[in-house]
Each structure stands twice: as structure tokens, then as C-alpha cells.
Design an enzyme around this catalytic site. Structure first.
Site, short mmCIF file in Angstrom:
data_model
loop_
_atom_site.label_atom_id
_atom_site.label_comp_id
_atom_site.label_asym_id
_atom_site.label_seq_id
_atom_site.Cartn_x
_atom_site.Cartn_y
_atom_site.Cartn_z
N ALA A 254 0.84 -1.20 0.00
CA ALA A 254 0.00 0.00 0.00
C ALA A 254 0.87 1.25 0.00
O ALA A 254 2.00 1.24 0.49
CB ALA A 254 -0.92 -0.02 1.22
N CYS A 262 3.56 2.99 -18.07
CA CYS A 262 2.73 1.87 -18.52
C CYS A 262 1.36 1.79 -17.85
O CYS A 262 0.34 1.88 -18.53
CB CYS A 262 3.48 0.55 -18.30
SG CYS A 262 4.97 0.38 -19.30
#
Length: 422
Positions: A254, A262
Site C-alpha cells: 500500500a 505503462c
């Protein structure tokens, strides 16, 4: 084998240098003369671990760079590695693909030697067969000695050289055996599974892979936000989740979200593709929404700690979208700095590699050549990139007016830092 790589950017340069390392004779084609001169002088135009050593061994020998397409005539394979940037509507802009295909086709006109045009750029399903093939064939006068393949890349910035030389898998898409076999011969000494598919499936594999990884990140961030509200350590939670072999521990960290060249554009392109077919990609839209909001949460935490930010001096450590690269494309530091500027903050920034690149985006903020310099007299600090050297910072934070430290990546080893979602 003689290979022409069209596009000397991140993917093209890594591909060309690594194929040269494997003993092939490679010519990289790019319109940027400065980049071409740098490659031929063994000076990497981008920062990537291991790239400088590859250029030192092969530039001027079996790795050359040129602004012209003449090498295509003598090559057995042309590999298209040009960019497919995100258009205003979220779709992939394919103008560079078309230009490369037409240029390759012109060089192959009247050629009697079999040649395979291979697409490595990330392109929407149907691009190779629907755009590249017609463009090449038209420009070549419908030369029958041309085959086509799609060979997606799965390179992670920062460790791209290692990813190319030691891949998880190699995907080769082709609609005829001969062209796929020639591309597969590039990987003859790789001890790895090679998956052969059709052209369209190979194109979709790349989009699906990146979209799934982006989904794992946004899922982890949303769970992290929930964990923080309960005072739970999300890293403990995700460690337990990742032990499930069906899930794996990768991309469950996280933080302040994903960036780079990308994930954001590929998820957007897949959303656009789905909508064009009448499919509502609810999950993928949510993935992007979570990612857009996530880096702004760190500003809200900072405001809770410091109150009104107007006139405050805030240090931002880490500008690249991830460690071990100088790439700032879609870096989560960008929206964070934008919001700080809107709040009237005096921003002082440092990144080991990306200062110069970020200056082109935010020339008005102050840049430093060390973390300590950026932290001097700061009211607060945001850590936005997981550079390993940041894990060793401690006494440097004593230079601040008060140690108000919030990190968007879990990299610090000090006890008084607060995480964005932990």
C-alpha cells in the site's frame, strides 16, 4: 542475427542493448539525434541499472544507432518499440506505430529476403493485423517476403536489464508459424517458457497483465485506507494475504499509488477499448479513480498535522515514480506537488536521479542536491519514492523545525513517521 530496433526510448534501448549482449548485431533507429549520439558514444540517455555497462561493451561494435532506416534492408527482424502515448480520450495514440510501419515497409520494397516485422510496443488488440500489416504491405508494394509478429515486453523500470535477460515468460504472437519461429529463435538460449499465441491475443496479454497489476495496487491502497481508520498495520495484513499462493505477495504494498509510463495509460486504453465494444469496465474505472485520489490523501494528513499550509516550507523527498529510475511520468509526486503549490506551500524537493526531469514540470519550486538540504528548516516532509537511501535517513530530519514526516512509500526506518495508509 541482424536486428533493427525502431525507437530508442526506454523499451527500445533496453531491448537493443540486451540483444547485443546476446551476440546479435543491432541497429537502434530514432529521430532524436542527441539520443543517437549518446548511444553511439556509450552514454545512456536514461538511467537504468546495468545499461551503462551494456553500452560500454557493445556501442560502436555490435550495437549501433542511426536516424535512418537503412539497416532494415539487411536485417532479418525489425522490432517496433515506439511510444503509444495516451490520447485526450484515454485511447492509445498510434501515430508513431503507423510512421514506423510505413518507414519499414519502404525499406523492404523489392526485397527478396524474408523479414519479420515485430511489434513490441504496447498496442490495442488488432493493431498489428489491422494497422501495422496494411501499412507495411502498402509501403513495400505488397512484398510477399514479409512476416509479422507481436512480442510484448514485460520490463520493470529500475531492473529492466535483468527482466529482459531473465524473463518470467516470453509471449510471441503470430498468425503464421514461420514468422513466429524466427522471433522465437531470438530466445533460443533463454531457459524460460515461451507462449505462442495469435497476434491479437499477444496484444491483449500485455494490457491484461498491466491492468491486473494496477488493480492489485489500487486494491491494496483501498484496504490500506480502511486499515488506517482502524489503526491496523496494512503491511501486516497484506503479508498475510500475500502468503496465499493464489494471490502472491507482489504488488500488494500500500502507498500513494502507481505511476510510470505503462500502468496509467494501459489501464486507460483498455477502458477505452472496452467502451468502444459496448462493455462498461467498472472495475478498471475504479482502479484509476483510487489511484487519482490516493496521493492527495497525503496532503490531507499533512494538513491535519500542520493546519493551514499557506506559507509553510515542505520538503518532498522522491520525485521519480519509483526508485532506481529518473522517470517522472505519472509520478505520484506530481499531483502532490501541484496541490502543495495550490495551498501556497514553499516546496523544497530532492531526488537522487529525477531533479532535472522534474524541473521541466515545476521550475518554480526549489531543488536540492541532498535530502538534508531539502529538510533544512522544513515544517513538514513528504516521502514519495522508495529510494533505498531514504531508509537510512534519521538525524537529517532533525534539521526540520519539527519532525512532521509522512511517507507515501514504506521505506523509512524511523518510528515517528506516519504512513499515508498505515
Amino acid at each position: 542475427m541482424k536486428i533493427s530496433v525502431v525507437g530508442g526510448g526506454y523499451v527500445g534501448l533496453i531491448t537493443g542493448a540486451c540483444l547485443a549482449e546476446k551476440g546479435h548485431h543491432v541497429t537502434i533507429i530514432d529521430i532524436d539525434k542527441e539520443k543517437i549520439n549518446a548511444i553511439n558514444s556509450a552514454r545512456p540517455p536514461i538511467y537504468e541499472k546495468g545499461l551503462e555497462e551494456l553500452l560500454a561493451r557493445h556501442s560502436g561494435k555490435n550495437l549501433l544507432a542511426s536516424t535512418g532506416y537503412e539497416s532494415v534492408r539487411d536485417s532479418e527482424i525489425s522490432i517496433i518499440c515506439v511510444g503509444t502515448p495516451m490520447g485526450e480520450d484515454g485511447s492509445a495514440d498510434l501515430k508513431y506505430i503507423v510512421s514506423a510501419a510505413e518507414s519499414i515497409g519502404r525499406e523492404l520494397k523489392n526485397s527478396g529476403v524474408y523479414h519479420v516485422v515485430t511489434v513490441k510496443s504496447t498496442v490495442p488488440p488488432g493493431t498489428t493485423s489491422g494497422i501495422v500489416v496494411p501499412a507495411v504491405m502498402s509501403a513495400s508494394g505488397n512484398n510477399p517476403n514479409i512476416g509479422f509478429a507481436m512480442n510484448p515486453e514485460f520490463l520493470r523500470e529500475g531492473i529492466a536489464v535483468d527482466d529482459f535477460m531473465n524473463p518470467d515468460r516470453v509471449v510471441i504472437g503470430s498468425d503464421d508459424k514461420k514468422s513466429g519461429d524466427l522471433v522465437e529463435s531470438l530466445y533460443s538460449d533463454f531457459n524460460i517458457r515461451i507462449l505462442r499465441t495469435g497476434l491479437v491475443s499477444a496484444e491483449m496479454i500485455k494490457y491484461a497483465s498491466n491492468s491486473f497489476l494496477a488493480t492489485k495496487i489500487s486494491f491494496s491502497n483501498e484496504v490500506g485506507n480502511i486499515c488506517k481508520s482502524f489503526g491496523i498495520d496494512v503491511y501486516e495484513v497484506m503479508e498475510g494475504v500475500g502468503l496465499d499462493h493464489r494471490i502472491s505477495p507482489y504488488f500488494l504494498n500500500a502507498g500513494c499509488g502507481f505511476g510510470g509510463s505503462c500502468f496509467p495509460k494501459d489501464v486507460s486504453a483498455l477502458i477505452h477499448l472496452a467502451k468502444s465494444k459496448g462493455v462498461d469496465p467498472v472495475l478498471l474505472r475504479s482502479v484509476l479513480k483510487v489511484n487519482e485520489v490516493q496521493p492527495l490523501l497525503i496532503i490531507e494528513i499533512l494538513k491535519k498535522r500542520l493546519g493551514d499550509l499557506n506559507g509553510k516550507r515542505i520538503a518532498v523527498l522522491g520525485l521519480a515514480f519509483k526508485g532506481d529510475t529518473d522517470d517522472i511520468r505519472d509520478s505520484r509526486a506530481v499531483p502532490a506537488i501541484e496541490r502543495l503549490i495550490m495551498e501556497g506551500v514553499d516546496v523544497h524537493a530532492f531526488d537522487p536521479m529525477a531533479n532535472e526531469n522534474m524541473k521541466a514540470v515545476f521550475p518554480e519550486i526549489t531543488y536540492h542536491d541532498s535530502a538534508a538540504g531539502a529538510l533544512e528548516n522544513a515544517d513538514g516532509c513528504l516521502v514519495m519514492t522508495e529510494w533505498p537511501e531514504f531508509s537510512r535517513l534519521d538525524k537529517e530530519f532533525d534539521k526540520m523545525k519539527k519532525r512532521v514526516i509522512i511517507e507515501g512509500r514504506r521505506i523509512l526506518s524511523i518510528p515517528d513517521a506516519e504512513g499515508i495508509c498505515w
